[in-house]
Design a protein around this motif. Structure first.
Motif, PDB file in Angstrom:
ATOM      1  N   LEU A  76      -6.895  -1.280   3.098  1.00  0.00           N
ATOM      2  CA  LEU A  76      -5.907  -0.755   4.047  1.00  0.00           C
ATOM      3  C   LEU A  76      -5.220  -1.890   4.810  1.00  0.00           C
ATOM      4  CD1 LEU A  76      -7.748   2.364   5.492  1.00  0.00           C
ATOM      5  CD2 LEU A  76      -5.827   2.316   3.884  1.00  0.00           C
ATOM      6  N   ASP A  77      -5.988  -2.885   5.182  1.00  0.00           N
ATOM      7  CA  ASP A  77      -5.397  -4.032   5.884  1.00  0.00           C
ATOM      8  C   ASP A  77      -4.406  -4.767   4.983  1.00  0.00           C
ATOM      9  OD1 ASP A  77      -6.915  -3.471   8.151  1.00  0.00           O
ATOM     10  OD2 ASP A  77      -8.553  -4.773   7.510  1.00  0.00           O
ATOM     11  N   GLU A  78      -4.733  -4.890   3.700  1.00  0.00           N
ATOM     12  CA  GLU A  78      -3.820  -5.546   2.760  1.00  0.00           C
ATOM     13  C   GLU A  78      -2.538  -4.744   2.588  1.00  0.00           C
ATOM     14  OE1 GLU A  78      -5.566  -6.857  -0.944  1.00  0.00           O
ATOM     15  OE2 GLU A  78      -7.466  -7.245   0.078  1.00  0.00           O
ATOM     16  N   VAL A  79      -2.658  -3.415   2.522  1.00  0.00           N
ATOM     17  CA  VAL A  79      -1.471  -2.563   2.414  1.00  0.00           C
ATOM     18  C   VAL A  79      -0.565  -2.791   3.616  1.00  0.00           C
ATOM     19  CG1 VAL A  79      -0.660  -0.163   2.453  1.00  0.00           C
ATOM     20  CG2 VAL A  79      -2.578  -0.805   0.968  1.00  0.00           C
ATOM     21  N   VAL A  80      -1.140  -2.768   4.799  1.00  0.00           N
ATOM     22  CA  VAL A  80      -0.369  -2.979   6.027  1.00  0.00           C
ATOM     23  C   VAL A  80       0.274  -4.365   6.017  1.00  0.00           C
ATOM     24  CG1 VAL A  80      -0.585  -3.304   8.528  1.00  0.00           C
ATOM     25  CG2 VAL A  80      -1.642  -1.321   7.420  1.00  0.00           C
ATOM     26  N   GLU A  81      -0.476  -5.363   5.633  1.00  0.00           N
ATOM     27  CA  GLU A  81       0.039  -6.738   5.616  1.00  0.00           C
ATOM     28  C   GLU A  81       1.235  -6.882   4.674  1.00  0.00           C
ATOM     29  OE1 GLU A  81      -1.595 -11.014   4.049  1.00  0.00           O
ATOM     30  OE2 GLU A  81      -3.020  -9.723   5.100  1.00  0.00           O
ATOM     31  N   VAL A  82       1.129  -6.319   3.493  1.00  0.00           N
ATOM     32  CA  VAL A  82       2.221  -6.425   2.520  1.00  0.00           C
ATOM     33  C   VAL A  82       3.440  -5.639   2.986  1.00  0.00           C
ATOM     34  CG1 VAL A  82       2.939  -5.826   0.174  1.00  0.00           C
ATOM     35  CG2 VAL A  82       0.732  -6.934   0.553  1.00  0.00           C
ATOM     36  N   LEU A  83       3.234  -4.405   3.432  1.00  0.00           N
ATOM     37  CA  LEU A  83       4.370  -3.587   3.875  1.00  0.00           C
ATOM     38  C   LEU A  83       5.045  -4.181   5.113  1.00  0.00           C
ATOM     39  CD1 LEU A  83       3.080   0.059   3.356  1.00  0.00           C
ATOM     40  CD2 LEU A  83       4.707  -1.211   1.950  1.00  0.00           C
ATOM     41  N   ALA A  84       4.256  -4.790   5.988  1.00  0.00           N
ATOM     42  CA  ALA A  84       4.816  -5.376   7.213  1.00  0.00           C
ATOM     43  C   ALA A  84       5.742  -6.553   6.911  1.00  0.00           C
ATOM     44  CB  ALA A  84       3.689  -5.804   8.145  1.00  0.00           C
ATOM     45  N   GLU A  85       5.622  -7.151   5.726  1.00  0.00           N
ATOM     46  CA  GLU A  85       6.513  -8.247   5.348  1.00  0.00           C
ATOM     47  C   GLU A  85       7.921  -7.766   5.023  1.00  0.00           C
ATOM     48  OE1 GLU A  85       4.954 -10.861   2.369  1.00  0.00           O
ATOM     49  OE2 GLU A  85       2.978 -10.921   3.310  1.00  0.00           O
ATOM     50  N   ASN A  86       8.084  -6.472   4.801  1.00  0.00           N
ATOM     51  CA  ASN A  86       9.397  -5.901   4.502  1.00  0.00           C
ATOM     52  C   ASN A  86      10.152  -5.700   5.811  1.00  0.00           C
ATOM     53  OD1 ASN A  86      11.605  -4.314   3.903  1.00  0.00           O
ATOM     54  ND2 ASN A  86      10.479  -2.878   2.617  1.00  0.00           N
ATOM     55  N   PRO A  87      11.247  -6.424   6.016  1.00  0.00           N
ATOM     56  CA  PRO A  87      11.983  -6.283   7.275  1.00  0.00           C
ATOM     57  C   PRO A  87      12.591  -4.888   7.456  1.00  0.00           C
ATOM     58  CG  PRO A  87      13.163  -7.725   5.748  1.00  0.00           C
ATOM     59  CD  PRO A  87      11.852  -7.393   5.114  1.00  0.00           C
TER      60      PRO A  87
ATOM     61  N   ALA B 238      10.981  -2.071   6.843  1.00  0.00           N
ATOM     62  CA  ALA B 238       9.915  -1.098   7.137  1.00  0.00           C
ATOM     63  C   ALA B 238       9.494  -1.251   8.592  1.00  0.00           C
ATOM     64  CB  ALA B 238       8.731  -1.319   6.208  1.00  0.00           C
ATOM     65  N   ASP B 239       9.736  -0.208   9.395  1.00  0.00           N
ATOM     66  CA  ASP B 239       9.325  -0.316  10.791  1.00  0.00           C
ATOM     67  C   ASP B 239       7.822  -0.049  10.925  1.00  0.00           C
ATOM     68  OD1 ASP B 239       8.780   2.457  11.055  1.00  0.00           O
ATOM     69  OD2 ASP B 239      10.788   2.888  11.791  1.00  0.00           O
ATOM     70  N   GLY B 240       7.284  -0.395  12.069  1.00  0.00           N
ATOM     71  CA  GLY B 240       5.852  -0.282  12.322  1.00  0.00           C
ATOM     72  C   GLY B 240       5.324   1.135  12.193  1.00  0.00           C
ATOM     73  N   ARG B 241       6.120   2.115  12.598  1.00  0.00           N
ATOM     74  CA  ARG B 241       5.679   3.513  12.484  1.00  0.00           C
ATOM     75  C   ARG B 241       5.476   3.893  11.025  1.00  0.00           C
ATOM     76  NH1 ARG B 241       9.704   7.138  14.311  1.00  0.00           N
ATOM     77  NH2 ARG B 241       8.162   8.769  14.097  1.00  0.00           N
ATOM     78  N   PHE B 242       6.375   3.458  10.162  1.00  0.00           N
ATOM     79  CA  PHE B 242       6.250   3.758   8.730  1.00  0.00           C
ATOM     80  C   PHE B 242       5.000   3.087   8.160  1.00  0.00           C
ATOM     81  CE2 PHE B 242       6.915   2.792   4.249  1.00  0.00           C
ATOM     82  CZ  PHE B 242       7.183   4.058   3.747  1.00  0.00           C
ATOM     83  N   VAL B 243       4.811   1.832   8.492  1.00  0.00           N
ATOM     84  CA  VAL B 243       3.661   1.085   7.974  1.00  0.00           C
ATOM     85  C   VAL B 243       2.360   1.754   8.400  1.00  0.00           C
ATOM     86  CG1 VAL B 243       2.439  -1.129   8.056  1.00  0.00           C
ATOM     87  CG2 VAL B 243       4.935  -1.084   7.819  1.00  0.00           C
ATOM     88  N   GLU B 244       2.266   2.151   9.659  1.00  0.00           N
ATOM     89  CA  GLU B 244       1.047   2.811  10.143  1.00  0.00           C
ATOM     90  C   GLU B 244       0.870   4.194   9.509  1.00  0.00           C
ATOM     91  OE1 GLU B 244      -1.680   1.771  11.804  1.00  0.00           O
ATOM     92  OE2 GLU B 244      -0.702  -0.148  11.448  1.00  0.00           O
ATOM     93  N   ALA B 245       1.971   4.897   9.266  1.00  0.00           N
ATOM     94  CA  ALA B 245       1.889   6.202   8.618  1.00  0.00           C
ATOM     95  C   ALA B 245       1.397   6.055   7.177  1.00  0.00           C
ATOM     96  CB  ALA B 245       3.244   6.907   8.660  1.00  0.00           C
TER      97      ALA B 245
END
Length: 139
Positions: free
Chosen positions: A89-100, A102-109
């Motif tokens: 899950l942490d890796e998923v968040v880390e990779v998605l967060a690199e996409n400018p 993708a906002d934080g709400r989407f990444v957490e969802a």
């Protein structure tokens, strides 16, 4: 492949993006290749609002229309080790967060939905071990 696609919410697995590898010299023996084409995974077409409502449903392919129906086709879960997903899950968040984009709400969802997918697979593995026995030590 079905389990990996379920964990990633990949809805684009179709008959032209999986296959078998065969020994080209002897023309015998088949094995599974590495999985590829995951561009439609991790809720790539979902909105934040859709992901926050509850369990997000998508149509899957190629064996059944819905992910739960497709996942139910997997009988042998003896190879599955839920501990191998520690940190996933942490890796998923880390990779998605690199996409400018993708906002934080989407990444957490997505993180929340992926956690639900992991729970579903863990439940299936435990059920399969109880029903079929001998397939590993899944809690």
């Amino acid at each position: 492949m079905i389990v990996a696609d379920h964990l990633m919410a990949n809805f684009d697995r179709h008959t032209h993006n999986f296959g078998l590898i065969r020994n080209v010299e002897a023309l015998d023996g088949y094995r599974a290749p590495p999985l590829f084409d995951h561009g439609c995974g991790f809720y790539s077409r979902a909105t934040v609002e859709e992901l926050l409502v509850g369990r997000y449903l998508w149509e899957s392919h190629p064996f059944r229309r819905y992910p739960s129906q497709q996942l139910a086709l997997v009988e042998d879960m003896g190879w599955y080790d839920p501990q191998r997903l520690d940190g996933f899950l942490d890796e998923v968040v880390e990779v998605l967060a690199e996409n400018p984009g993708a906002d934080g709400r989407f990444v957490e969802a997505v993180r929340g939905q992926t956690a639900k997918q992991i729970e579903t697979v863990n439940d299936l593995a435990a059920e399969r071990c109880a029903v079929f026995g001998g397939f590993g030590q899944v809690p």
